[in-house]
Design a protein around this motif. Structure first.
Motif, PDB file in Angstrom:
ATOM      1  N   TYR A   9       0.843  -1.248   0.029  1.00  0.00           N
ATOM      2  CA  TYR A   9      -0.001   0.139   0.130  1.00  0.00           C
ATOM      3  C   TYR A   9       0.985   1.212  -0.135  1.00  0.00           C
ATOM      4  CZ  TYR A   9      -3.947   3.037   0.992  1.00  0.00           C
ATOM      5  OH  TYR A   9      -5.081   3.668   1.134  1.00  0.00           O
TER       6      TYR A   9
ATOM      7  N   LEU B 148       1.198   5.530  -0.541  1.00  0.00           N
ATOM      8  CA  LEU B 148       0.536   6.794  -0.517  1.00  0.00           C
ATOM      9  C   LEU B 148       1.641   8.016  -0.855  1.00  0.00           C
ATOM     10  CD1 LEU B 148       0.416   5.184   2.630  1.00  0.00           C
ATOM     11  CD2 LEU B 148      -1.491   6.504   2.447  1.00  0.00           C
TER      12      LEU B 148
ATOM     13  N   TYR C 116       2.036  12.139  -0.095  1.00  0.00           N
ATOM     14  CA  TYR C 116       1.785  13.263   0.781  1.00  0.00           C
ATOM     15  C   TYR C 116       2.279  14.430   0.259  1.00  0.00           C
ATOM     16  CZ  TYR C 116       0.107  10.259   4.558  1.00  0.00           C
ATOM     17  OH  TYR C 116      -0.797   9.256   5.223  1.00  0.00           O
TER      18      TYR C 116
ATOM     19  N   GLY D  77       1.977  20.438   8.530  1.00  0.00           N
ATOM     20  CA  GLY D  77       1.988  19.061   8.541  1.00  0.00           C
ATOM     21  C   GLY D  77       1.953  18.448   7.013  1.00  0.00           C
ATOM     22  N   PRO D  78       2.303  17.284   6.585  1.00  0.00           N
ATOM     23  CA  PRO D  78       1.952  16.580   5.443  1.00  0.00           C
ATOM     24  C   PRO D  78       0.394  16.376   5.267  1.00  0.00           C
ATOM     25  CG  PRO D  78       3.855  15.505   6.603  1.00  0.00           C
ATOM     26  CD  PRO D  78       3.278  16.548   7.442  1.00  0.00           C
TER      27      PRO D  78
ATOM     28  N   PHE E   4      -2.478  14.080   3.333  1.00  0.00           N
ATOM     29  CA  PHE E   4      -2.559  12.904   2.217  1.00  0.00           C
ATOM     30  C   PHE E   4      -3.149  13.523   1.197  1.00  0.00           C
ATOM     31  CE2 PHE E   4      -3.564   8.788   0.857  1.00  0.00           C
ATOM     32  CZ  PHE E   4      -4.927   8.906   0.241  1.00  0.00           C
TER      33      PHE E   4
ATOM     34  N   THR F 220      -3.561  -1.426   4.238  1.00  0.00           N
ATOM     35  CA  THR F 220      -4.050  -0.440   4.452  1.00  0.00           C
ATOM     36  C   THR F 220      -4.148  -0.278   6.099  1.00  0.00           C
ATOM     37  OG1 THR F 220      -6.309  -1.149   4.374  1.00  0.00           O
ATOM     38  CG2 THR F 220      -5.454  -0.252   2.448  1.00  0.00           C
TER      39      THR F 220
ATOM     40  N   THR G 127      -5.817   5.599  16.234  1.00  0.00           N
ATOM     41  CA  THR G 127      -4.164   5.311  16.139  1.00  0.00           C
ATOM     42  C   THR G 127      -3.563   6.643  16.060  1.00  0.00           C
ATOM     43  OG1 THR G 127      -4.611   3.158  15.220  1.00  0.00           O
ATOM     44  CG2 THR G 127      -2.170   3.968  15.468  1.00  0.00           C
TER      45      THR G 127
ATOM     46  N   TYR H  33       0.368   8.881  16.432  1.00  0.00           N
ATOM     47  CA  TYR H  33       1.887   8.509  16.038  1.00  0.00           C
ATOM     48  C   TYR H  33       2.421   9.629  16.488  1.00  0.00           C
ATOM     49  CZ  TYR H  33      -0.106   5.085  12.863  1.00  0.00           C
ATOM     50  OH  TYR H  33      -0.798   3.849  12.246  1.00  0.00           O
TER      51      TYR H  33
ATOM     52  N   TYR I  86       6.127  11.109  14.856  1.00  0.00           N
ATOM     53  CA  TYR I  86       7.307  11.117  13.652  1.00  0.00           C
ATOM     54  C   TYR I  86       8.356  12.210  13.877  1.00  0.00           C
ATOM     55  CZ  TYR I  86       5.092   7.704  10.623  1.00  0.00           C
ATOM     56  OH  TYR I  86       4.626   6.370   9.978  1.00  0.00           O
TER      57      TYR I  86
ATOM     58  N   ILE J 145       9.400   6.870  12.050  1.00  0.00           N
ATOM     59  CA  ILE J 145       8.446   6.701  13.031  1.00  0.00           C
ATOM     60  C   ILE J 145       9.192   6.650  14.260  1.00  0.00           C
ATOM     61  CG2 ILE J 145       8.346   4.436  12.472  1.00  0.00           C
ATOM     62  CD1 ILE J 145       5.318   4.497  13.128  1.00  0.00           C
TER      63      ILE J 145
ATOM     64  N   ASN K  70      -2.393   2.488  19.823  1.00  0.00           N
ATOM     65  CA  ASN K  70      -3.590   1.989  19.243  1.00  0.00           C
ATOM     66  C   ASN K  70      -4.541   2.148  20.672  1.00  0.00           C
ATOM     67  OD1 ASN K  70      -5.562  -0.278  18.168  1.00  0.00           O
ATOM     68  ND2 ASN K  70      -5.629   1.393  16.836  1.00  0.00           N
TER      69      ASN K  70
ATOM     70  N   ILE L 247       1.861   0.281  20.367  1.00  0.00           N
ATOM     71  CA  ILE L 247       1.934  -0.800  19.467  1.00  0.00           C
ATOM     72  C   ILE L 247       3.180  -0.763  18.468  1.00  0.00           C
ATOM     73  CG2 ILE L 247      -0.405  -1.321  19.202  1.00  0.00           C
ATOM     74  CD1 ILE L 247      -0.573   0.341  16.814  1.00  0.00           C
ATOM     75  N   ILE L 248       3.814   0.543  18.555  1.00  0.00           N
ATOM     76  CA  ILE L 248       5.119   0.597  18.056  1.00  0.00           C
ATOM     77  C   ILE L 248       6.194   1.332  18.847  1.00  0.00           C
ATOM     78  CG2 ILE L 248       6.300   1.736  15.925  1.00  0.00           C
ATOM     79  CD1 ILE L 248       3.723   1.236  14.204  1.00  0.00           C
TER      80      ILE L 248
ATOM     81  N   LYS M 259      -4.493   8.241  12.643  1.00  0.00           N
ATOM     82  CA  LYS M 259      -5.003   7.344  11.450  1.00  0.00           C
ATOM     83  C   LYS M 259      -6.244   6.541  11.847  1.00  0.00           C
ATOM     84  CE  LYS M 259      -3.315   3.579   8.374  1.00  0.00           C
ATOM     85  NZ  LYS M 259      -4.413   2.582   8.480  1.00  0.00           N
TER      86      LYS M 259
ATOM     87  N   ASN N 223      -7.635   5.064   4.434  1.00  0.00           N
ATOM     88  CA  ASN N 223      -6.316   5.347   4.166  1.00  0.00           C
ATOM     89  C   ASN N 223      -5.836   6.717   4.669  1.00  0.00           C
ATOM     90  OD1 ASN N 223      -8.194   5.953   2.392  1.00  0.00           O
ATOM     91  ND2 ASN N 223      -6.800   5.761   0.517  1.00  0.00           N
ATOM     92  N   GLY N 224      -4.482   6.781   4.739  1.00  0.00           N
ATOM     93  CA  GLY N 224      -3.965   8.106   4.872  1.00  0.00           C
ATOM     94  C   GLY N 224      -3.593   8.501   6.461  1.00  0.00           C
ATOM     95  N   TYR N 225      -2.793   9.085   6.889  1.00  0.00           N
ATOM     96  CA  TYR N 225      -2.627   9.842   8.174  1.00  0.00           C
ATOM     97  C   TYR N 225      -3.141  11.249   7.831  1.00  0.00           C
ATOM     98  CZ  TYR N 225       1.110   6.510   9.526  1.00  0.00           C
ATOM     99  OH  TYR N 225       1.623   5.327   9.606  1.00  0.00           O
TER     100      TYR N 225
ATOM    101  N   PHE O   7      -2.020  14.604   9.530  1.00  0.00           N
ATOM    102  CA  PHE O   7      -0.948  15.137  10.552  1.00  0.00           C
ATOM    103  C   PHE O   7      -1.072  16.572  10.979  1.00  0.00           C
ATOM    104  CE2 PHE O   7       3.037  12.847   9.814  1.00  0.00           C
ATOM    105  CZ  PHE O   7       2.698  11.822   8.611  1.00  0.00           C
TER     106      PHE O   7
END
Lengths: 113, 111
Positions: free
Chosen positions: A32, A34, A36, A43-44, A46, A96, B31, B33, B35, B45, B50, B55-56, B94, B98-100, B102
């Motif tokens: 997947y 993307l 940005y 910020g970035p 999508f 995804t 979720t 994050y 960065y 990252i 979550n 989780i990360i 998120k 799809n997609g974050y 920010f």
């Protein structure tokens, strides 16, 4: 170890012409992808995405192409506009729902009027 | 109405200090994050939560400690700041799609 690479730090294009931004990846588990867009001091945001089951996804002036065998994707902007001038990040993840998205270093696009 | 907001936008501090960066999202995403965008402009990252669960946790010095009091907030606390911590830190969230999304970033400068 850069799993997502954008080898062109910058690109300059004339308004109205096509902008092509390239991205390569090394991890074959990525499925997947993307793009940005980032303006200074923001910020970035999508832009567009593509799943590995497709080789093309189009949204208005933006089209992303995926070549899985070459582990390469590209973002086409047609026609380019001065407002498109920004940094474009390519990103990849496993699914995804993948929690971890890896970003490239970005390509700065300049669209000249 | 800002979807992901982080504060402060700029932070200048001396080496050895302890500082926090706050992040809040009003998107209902599960979720979140952190960065870090380093001097080479890579977005790397650091952490992901979550539903308030870590989780990360990438290879980040343990001077960095995330805190998620609820799923709408993910704060980043940094102890004993070092010069190399200077960077722009982005919070993101998120959802299922799809997609974050920010935040606008926090530029941290350690002097």
């Amino acid at each position: 170890d850069q799993q997502v690479k954008q080898n062109s730090p910058s690109l300059s294009v004339q308004e109205g012409r096509i902008s092509i931004l390239n991205c390569d990846y090394t991890n074959s588990m990525f499925d997947y992808f993307l793009w940005y867009k980032k303006y200074p001091a923001e910020g970035p945001t999508f832009l567009i995405s593509i799943s590995s089951i497709k080789d093309k996804n189009e949204d208005g002036r933006f089209t992303v192409f995926l070549n899985k065998s070459a582990k390469h994707l590209s973002l086409h902007i047609v026609p380019s506009q001065p407002g498109d001038s920004a940094v474009y990040f390519c990103a990849a993840s496993e699914g995804t729902g993948g929690f971890k998205t890896i970003f490239g270093a970005g390509t700065r696009l300049f669209v000249k009027a | 109405d800002t979807a992901v907001s982080q504060t402060p936008k700029y932070l200048v501090t001396q080496m050895g200090n302890d500082k926090s960066i706050k992040c809040e999202q009003n998107l209902g995403h599960d979720t979140m994050y952190w960065y870090k965008q380093d001097s080479k402009k890579f977005l790397k990252i650091m952490f992901s939560y979550n539903n308030k669960e870590l989780i990360i946790n990438e290879t980040v010095p343990n001077r960095f400690s995330p805190k998620s009091p609820d799923k709408a907030h993910l704060n980043l606390h940094i102890n004993s700041l070092e010069l190399g911590d200077s960077a722009v830190y982005f919070c993101a969230s998120k959802g299922n799609r799809n997609g974050y999304t920010f935040g606008s970033g926090t530029r941290l400068t350690v002097v």
